[in-house]
Design a protein around this motif. Structure first.
Motif, PDB file in Angstrom:
ATOM      1  N   ASP A 441      38.293  50.064  32.650  1.00  0.00           N
ATOM      2  CA  ASP A 441      38.197  50.858  33.865  1.00  0.00           C
ATOM      3  C   ASP A 441      39.240  50.452  34.896  1.00  0.00           C
ATOM      4  O   ASP A 441      39.926  49.435  34.759  1.00  0.00           O
ATOM      5  CB  ASP A 441      36.803  50.707  34.477  1.00  0.00           C
ATOM      6  CG  ASP A 441      36.559  49.286  34.931  1.00  0.00           C
ATOM      7  OD1 ASP A 441      36.931  48.963  36.061  1.00  0.00           O
ATOM      8  OD2 ASP A 441      36.038  48.489  34.132  1.00  0.00           O
ATOM      9  N   VAL A 442      39.305  51.244  35.945  1.00  0.00           N
ATOM     10  CA  VAL A 442      40.354  51.066  36.941  1.00  0.00           C
ATOM     11  C   VAL A 442      40.212  49.738  37.689  1.00  0.00           C
ATOM     12  O   VAL A 442      41.208  49.120  38.078  1.00  0.00           O
ATOM     13  CB  VAL A 442      40.362  52.262  37.933  1.00  0.00           C
ATOM     14  CG1 VAL A 442      39.085  52.313  38.746  1.00  0.00           C
ATOM     15  CG2 VAL A 442      41.581  52.229  38.832  1.00  0.00           C
ATOM     16  N   GLY A 443      38.969  49.268  37.865  1.00  0.00           N
ATOM     17  CA  GLY A 443      38.782  48.009  38.570  1.00  0.00           C
ATOM     18  C   GLY A 443      39.296  46.818  37.787  1.00  0.00           C
ATOM     19  O   GLY A 443      40.043  45.981  38.299  1.00  0.00           O
ATOM     20  N   ALA A 444      38.878  46.728  36.497  1.00  0.00           N
ATOM     21  CA  ALA A 444      39.358  45.643  35.638  1.00  0.00           C
ATOM     22  C   ALA A 444      40.863  45.751  35.437  1.00  0.00           C
ATOM     23  O   ALA A 444      41.572  44.742  35.353  1.00  0.00           O
ATOM     24  CB  ALA A 444      38.636  45.682  34.295  1.00  0.00           C
ATOM     25  N   LYS A 445      41.362  46.974  35.381  1.00  0.00           N
ATOM     26  CA  LYS A 445      42.801  47.185  35.211  1.00  0.00           C
ATOM     27  C   LYS A 445      43.565  46.603  36.408  1.00  0.00           C
ATOM     28  O   LYS A 445      44.581  45.915  36.234  1.00  0.00           O
ATOM     29  CB  LYS A 445      43.081  48.682  35.070  1.00  0.00           C
ATOM     30  CG  LYS A 445      44.529  49.021  34.838  1.00  0.00           C
ATOM     31  CD  LYS A 445      44.708  50.530  34.651  1.00  0.00           C
ATOM     32  CE  LYS A 445      44.015  51.012  33.408  1.00  0.00           C
ATOM     33  NZ  LYS A 445      44.347  52.432  33.108  1.00  0.00           N
ATOM     34  N   ALA A 446      43.077  46.860  37.600  1.00  0.00           N
ATOM     35  CA  ALA A 446      43.743  46.332  38.800  1.00  0.00           C
ATOM     36  C   ALA A 446      43.707  44.814  38.816  1.00  0.00           C
ATOM     37  O   ALA A 446      44.685  44.156  39.200  1.00  0.00           O
ATOM     38  CB  ALA A 446      43.072  46.899  40.053  1.00  0.00           C
ATOM     39  N   GLN A 447      42.579  44.237  38.385  1.00  0.00           N
ATOM     40  CA  GLN A 447      42.474  42.778  38.347  1.00  0.00           C
ATOM     41  C   GLN A 447      43.490  42.176  37.375  1.00  0.00           C
ATOM     42  O   GLN A 447      44.116  41.149  37.660  1.00  0.00           O
ATOM     43  CB  GLN A 447      41.060  42.364  37.937  1.00  0.00           C
ATOM     44  CG  GLN A 447      40.017  42.584  39.013  1.00  0.00           C
ATOM     45  CD  GLN A 447      38.633  42.167  38.548  1.00  0.00           C
ATOM     46  OE1 GLN A 447      38.195  42.511  37.451  1.00  0.00           O
ATOM     47  NE2 GLN A 447      37.943  41.400  39.368  1.00  0.00           N
ATOM     48  N   ILE A 448      43.657  42.822  36.209  1.00  0.00           N
ATOM     49  CA  ILE A 448      44.588  42.290  35.209  1.00  0.00           C
ATOM     50  C   ILE A 448      46.028  42.457  35.671  1.00  0.00           C
ATOM     51  O   ILE A 448      46.871  41.573  35.484  1.00  0.00           O
ATOM     52  CB  ILE A 448      44.335  42.969  33.845  1.00  0.00           C
ATOM     53  CG1 ILE A 448      42.993  42.475  33.276  1.00  0.00           C
ATOM     54  CG2 ILE A 448      45.473  42.675  32.866  1.00  0.00           C
ATOM     55  CD1 ILE A 448      42.546  43.190  32.041  1.00  0.00           C
ATOM     56  N   GLN A 449      46.338  43.587  36.309  1.00  0.00           N
ATOM     57  CA  GLN A 449      47.687  43.771  36.852  1.00  0.00           C
ATOM     58  C   GLN A 449      47.998  42.691  37.886  1.00  0.00           C
ATOM     59  O   GLN A 449      49.102  42.130  37.907  1.00  0.00           O
ATOM     60  CB  GLN A 449      47.808  45.153  37.488  1.00  0.00           C
ATOM     61  CG  GLN A 449      47.809  46.299  36.487  1.00  0.00           C
ATOM     62  CD  GLN A 449      47.797  47.647  37.171  1.00  0.00           C
ATOM     63  OE1 GLN A 449      47.798  47.743  38.393  1.00  0.00           O
ATOM     64  NE2 GLN A 449      47.768  48.703  36.380  1.00  0.00           N
TER      65      GLN A 449
END
Length: 510
Positions: A441-449
């Motif tokens: 999801d977009v939240g986990a994606k932002a954290q990984i970025q």
């Protein structure tokens, strides 16, 4: 167990009320309401761990609910398994298509429901019936062909045809586009619209916001196991959708969507230099340099050679040409073990097949790479293991914060964080990340970025692969553009997504 419920034409085909499901130590769904109308495409949205998969499994009989009601076409249901849900008109097509690649298309469509004659399968009638079902979806697929000979996009469509064979009134599509190219997505959406217009209710789960806004009529947003809201797609713009999914204030969204600008290389020190590395025909010889504190993005379509290059750099595949130097010294990277010994880490795009070990705990998964490097004759002490596990679970915000949970029970985003933490524990100098944000999801994606940008800021070299060009452009210091197994351009962080698209599509090389 079923109970009759009075119903009008305008009633939803699925009506879930106050549904609650508890797992040990976790409330996965907390009094959730969900409605699905006939003749609509309905997107189920939320970050990983929001409860999307749990809601689907409750609807399809995989999980029993602790409280609440599920009404399907006017009848209250208490499914004891997926077969009962299917008999009630609910079919599911998962991201990883669960069909038999060695059987024909017709055999897959009618598996378990084959027409019989004289005590055996009537193959002529089976092929004819499968052809009728495929024709009903306007699909030109030979029912006699072997399923395994078709690409993943066609297999998805065959799985949908199988669902229509049981006259499904509800079709659940769980991340169906993750492995499809643009043309395959267009074909899938055409079939979805055809089913919708015929009265089927389609529940669509996807992390691609562009696709959700293109195909969905309405959407339901979950967060932390609770219902945030139900919205017509036209009334909820992307900024407010992300705010609903993440629970963040709108002024924080720009930081979340763009966690960090490209980080300036902290030194001109080469962590890795590959000259003329290749393995034709999949990857032709090319040069790649990664400096300390630098993110090198690999951009290109599926089949362009991105993964092939990553595997050569890590020694997962053997290069047939070229020379690799790490920290200025020529090395023979003939195996992953040799790469790991030199401080190289690699997170595969195949999270389930080559990453997590589902039957092991989060704790055991986290220390696998470090223990392998030490050798199993030198096991970590319990205290050292517990300290490492607790530190990295907190640092990467792995949820639930339970080191003894089986990793297979975590959401996709948290499984990905476990993989990243596994390699970070080894303190690598170079981290190769192949599609680390796919299917999350977009939240986990932002954290990984943000994690990638922070690692580079701390001096680590990073090779970053993503099919999403805006993601590559956002966090890369330099970008190697690949097409058909060749390096066709090297561009800096100033390159726009449009320019990358033009290069990949066959525009002027540079």
């Amino acid at each position: 167990m079923t109970a009759a419920v009075s119903r009008s034409v305008a009633d939803p085909v699925v009506d879930m009320r106050d549904v609650t499901i508890d797992f040990p130590g976790v409330r996965a769904l907390d009094g959730v309401d969900f409605r699905l109308l006939p003749g609509e495409v309905h997107a189920l949205m939320g970050e990983n761990g929001a409860g999307k998969s749990t809601l689907i499994k409750a609807l399809t009989g995989v999980y029993d609910i602790d409280s609440g009601t599920i009404v399907v076409e006017g009848t209250e249901q208490r499914f004891s398994g997926p077969r009962q849900a299917q008999d009630a008109g609910i079919s599911t097509v998962y991201q990883e298509v669960n069909l038999c690649a060695n059987l024909t298309v017709a055999e897959n469509i009618l598996l378990g429901r084959e027409p019989r004659r004289f005590g055996g399968i009537d193959y002529r009638a089976m092929n004819r019936r499968a052809a009728e079902l495929l024709d009903g979806l306007d699909l030109s697929i030979d029912p006699r062909s072997t399923l395994g000979d078709h690409p993943i996009g066609v297999r998805q469509l065959v799985a949908i045809a199988r669902a229509t064979a049981v006259s499904a009134r509800v079709l659940i599509l769980d991340e169906p586009t993750s492995s499809l190219d643009a043309d395959e997505v267009d074909e899938l959406f055409r079939v979805m619209r055809r089913l919708r217009d015929g009265g089927t209710a389609v529940l669509f789960v996807s992390h691609f916001l562009d696709q959700v806004y293109e195909i969905a009529d309405r959407m339901t947003v979950l967060r932390n196991g609770r219902l945030v809201g139900e919205y017509p797609t036209t009334t909820l713009d992307r900024v407010h959708l992300i705010a609903a999914m993440l629970g963040h204030d709108l002024e924080l969204l720009d930081e979340i969507e763009h966690p960090a600008a490209a980080v300036e290389s902290t030194a001109d020190e080469l962590v890795l230099s590959a000259k003329g590395i290749g393995r034709p025909p999949g990857l032709h010889p090319m040069d790649v340099d990664v400096r300390r504190g630098e993110v090198v993005g690999l951009a290109g379509l599926l089949g362009s050679g991105r993964t092939e290059l990553a595997r050569l750099l890590f020694g997962a595949d053997r290069a047939t040409s070229g020379q690799v130097s790490i920290d200025g010294a020529p090395v023979a990277v003939r195996s992953p073990r040799a790469a790991i010994a030199r401080g190289v880490a690699f997170s595969s795009e195949d999270r389930k097949g080559e990453g997590i070990v589902g039957e092991l705990t989060v704790s055991d998964n986290l220390v696998l790479a470090l223990q392998a490097r030490r050798g199993f004759a030198r096991p970590l002490s319990k205290r050292a293991k517990d300290d490492l596990v607790n530190r990295y679970m907190e640092a990467l915000d792995i949820r639930p914060r339970n080191p003894w949970a089986l990793v297979k029970n975590l959401s996709g985003g948290n499984q990905q964080k476990v993989l990243l933490a596994r390699w970070l524990i080894t303190e690598p100098r170079l981290f190769i990340l192949d599609e680390p944000t796919r299917g999350i999801d977009v939240g986990a994606k932002a954290q990984i970025q943000k994690l990638v940008a922070d690692l580079a800021a701390d001096g680590m070299g990073v090779v970053f692969i993503s099919a999403e060009l805006d993601e590559v452009a956002r966090i890369s210091d330099q970008i190697v553009v690949l097409r058909e197994g060749r390096c066709i351009a090297r561009v800096g962080s100033e390159c726009t997504v449009q320019e990358l698209t033009t290069l990949i599509a066959g525009g002027a090389d540079r």
